[in-house]
Design an enzyme around this catalytic site. Structure first.
Site, PDB file in Angstrom:
ATOM      1  N   LYS A 128       0.842  -1.206   0.000  1.00 36.23           N
ATOM      2  CA  LYS A 128       0.000   0.000   0.000  1.00 36.23           C
ATOM      3  C   LYS A 128       0.877   1.258   0.000  1.00 36.23           C
ATOM      4  CE  LYS A 128      -3.822  -2.469   2.143  1.00 36.23           C
ATOM      5  NZ  LYS A 128      -4.645  -2.762   3.334  1.00 36.23           N
TER       6      LYS A 128
ATOM      7  N   GLN B 162      -4.366  -1.789   9.669  1.00 38.15           N
ATOM      8  CA  GLN B 162      -4.348  -3.097   8.999  1.00 38.15           C
ATOM      9  C   GLN B 162      -4.910  -4.183   9.919  1.00 38.15           C
ATOM     10  OE1 GLN B 162      -3.598  -3.449   5.793  1.00 38.15           O
ATOM     11  NE2 GLN B 162      -3.892  -5.660   5.776  1.00 38.15           N
TER      12      GLN B 162
ATOM     13  N   ASP C 158     -10.917   2.723   4.265  1.00 39.26           N
ATOM     14  CA  ASP C 158     -11.212   1.288   4.173  1.00 39.26           C
ATOM     15  C   ASP C 158     -12.721   1.048   4.091  1.00 39.26           C
ATOM     16  OD1 ASP C 158      -9.149  -0.612   4.055  1.00 39.26           O
ATOM     17  OD2 ASP C 158      -8.611  -0.304   6.159  1.00 39.26           O
TER      18      ASP C 158
HETATM   19  N1  GUN Z   1      -6.935  -7.018   6.049  1.00 34.26           N
HETATM   20  C1  GUN Z   1      -7.329  -7.710   4.968  1.00 34.26           C
HETATM   21  N2  GUN Z   1      -7.883  -6.878   4.048  1.00 34.26           N
HETATM   22  C2  GUN Z   1      -7.819  -5.636   4.592  1.00 34.26           C
HETATM   23  C3  GUN Z   1      -8.226  -4.355   4.111  1.00 34.26           C
HETATM   24  O1  GUN Z   1      -8.769  -4.176   3.013  1.00 34.26           O
HETATM   25  N3  GUN Z   1      -7.975  -3.308   4.969  1.00 34.26           N
HETATM   26  C4  GUN Z   1      -7.408  -3.475   6.197  1.00 34.26           C
HETATM   27  N4  GUN Z   1      -7.235  -2.392   6.960  1.00 34.26           N
HETATM   28  N5  GUN Z   1      -7.032  -4.659   6.662  1.00 34.26           N
HETATM   29  C5  GUN Z   1      -7.239  -5.726   5.847  1.00 34.26           C
END
Ligand code: GUN
Length: 291
Positions: A52, A96, A119
């Site tokens: 990311k 995350q 998110d």
């Molecule tokens: N863990 C798995 N997919 C995601 C996501 O799209 N965002 C976040 N913050 N954690 C994740």
């Protein structure tokens, strides 16, 4: 059979975002800024967060990575979130997931300012998504919708089966596919661990979306001829062929199912890159809403 090339489409989206960032920089001087909080040392989470951060660089965003030890108290994490909430320069914040045990994920998610929740996990944003109001739609379901849209796959009136009911993927996916939009307007069945007739249901699916986390779970005998198959799963399994000794495989048995279907997402290179592209799109949206 046609491959739904998430890598290519996500690169197209990143190019579109880069162009817009250049224009915004010229007109307002504001650089979109994403903050990511990573708690602990989960290997997969580290890989995702690094990807990311790298994607932010690629499109000209600023990024801030906040790493916290897995033994910190929840209050320390909540304080960090509060600091980012109050930092005017930061447009979007993600924490995350999964968090280490002892953290209350929903309390943590709910502590992120909904206007920075790129998110789309905050209840306010989930509610807006359900009501088809403008909002941040969580990145994986949004990425799947974008992929379906860019390949002009017809969804209206089709049978769509979503396997897996997680808050992040399966549940929002079922809502997006059923609402009165394009893509959308599908007749949706949401299957999960208590579903008794899974094979029968899957065989009726014109569009099969699998987000289960079980490697190679969907086999050819479960798939209708000509179906569109979207594979959200990513499992790391041992391999004697790759240099690293590992390879990534999806929830769908690709070699079998690809013989039968009309469209399929590969793993890797399908849904995964789309998720990151849509996170960037949400961050751009957050940034623009302040300009
Ligand atoms: N863990 C798995 N997919 C995601 C996501 O799209 N965002 C976040 N913050 N954690 C994740």
């Amino acid at each position: 059979m046609k491959i739904l090339d998430g890598k290519k489409i996500s690169n197209d989206i990143k190019d579109e975002i880069s162009k817009e960032v250049n224009e915004i920089l010229k007109s307002s001087g504001k650089q979109p800024h994403l903050a990511a909080i990573l708690v602990g040392n989960n290997g997969a989470s580290q890989t995702y967060v690094n990807a990311k951060v790298k994607a932010c660089e690629r499109v000209g965003f600023k990024s801030t990575l906040i790493r916290l030890d897995e033994n910190i108290s929840q209050n320390i994490l909540l304080n960090e979130i509060e600091k980012v909430n109050n930092n005017e320069d930061i447009d979007g914040l993600i924490v995350q997931l999964p968090l280490p045990k002892n953290f209350d994920e929903s309390l943590v998610t709910n502590s992120i300012l909904s206007s920075k929740d790129v998110d789309g996990f905050h209840p306010l944003n989930v509610g807006n998504m359900v009501l088809n109001l403008p909002t941040f739609i969580s990145a994986t379901p949004a990425g799947i919708i974008e992929l379906i849209s860019r390949y002009n796959i017809e969804t209206s009136g089709k049978n769509c089966v979503v396997v897996g009911r997680s808050n992040i993927v399966g549940s929002p996916m079922s809502i997006l596919m059923s609402r009165n939009t394009n893509p959308g307007n599908a007749t949706v069945t949401l299957a999960h661990s208590r579903t008794t007739n899974l094979k029968e249901l899957c065989l009726k699916a014109d569009i099969l979306i699998v987000a289960l986390g079980k490697a190679n779970f969907i086999t050819a005998d479960m798939v209708k001829d000509g179906a569109c198959v979207i594979d959200v799963g990513i499992s790391r399994v041992k391999s004697e062929i790759t240099k690293s000794g590992w390879k990534l495989i999806g929830d769908v048995n690709f070699s079998e199912v690809s013989q039968k279907c009309s469209f399929i997402t590969p793993v890797p290179g399908g849904v995964g890159p789309m998720t990151i592209a849509m996170l960037l799109k949400n961050t751009l949206l957050a940034s623009k809403s302040k300009i």
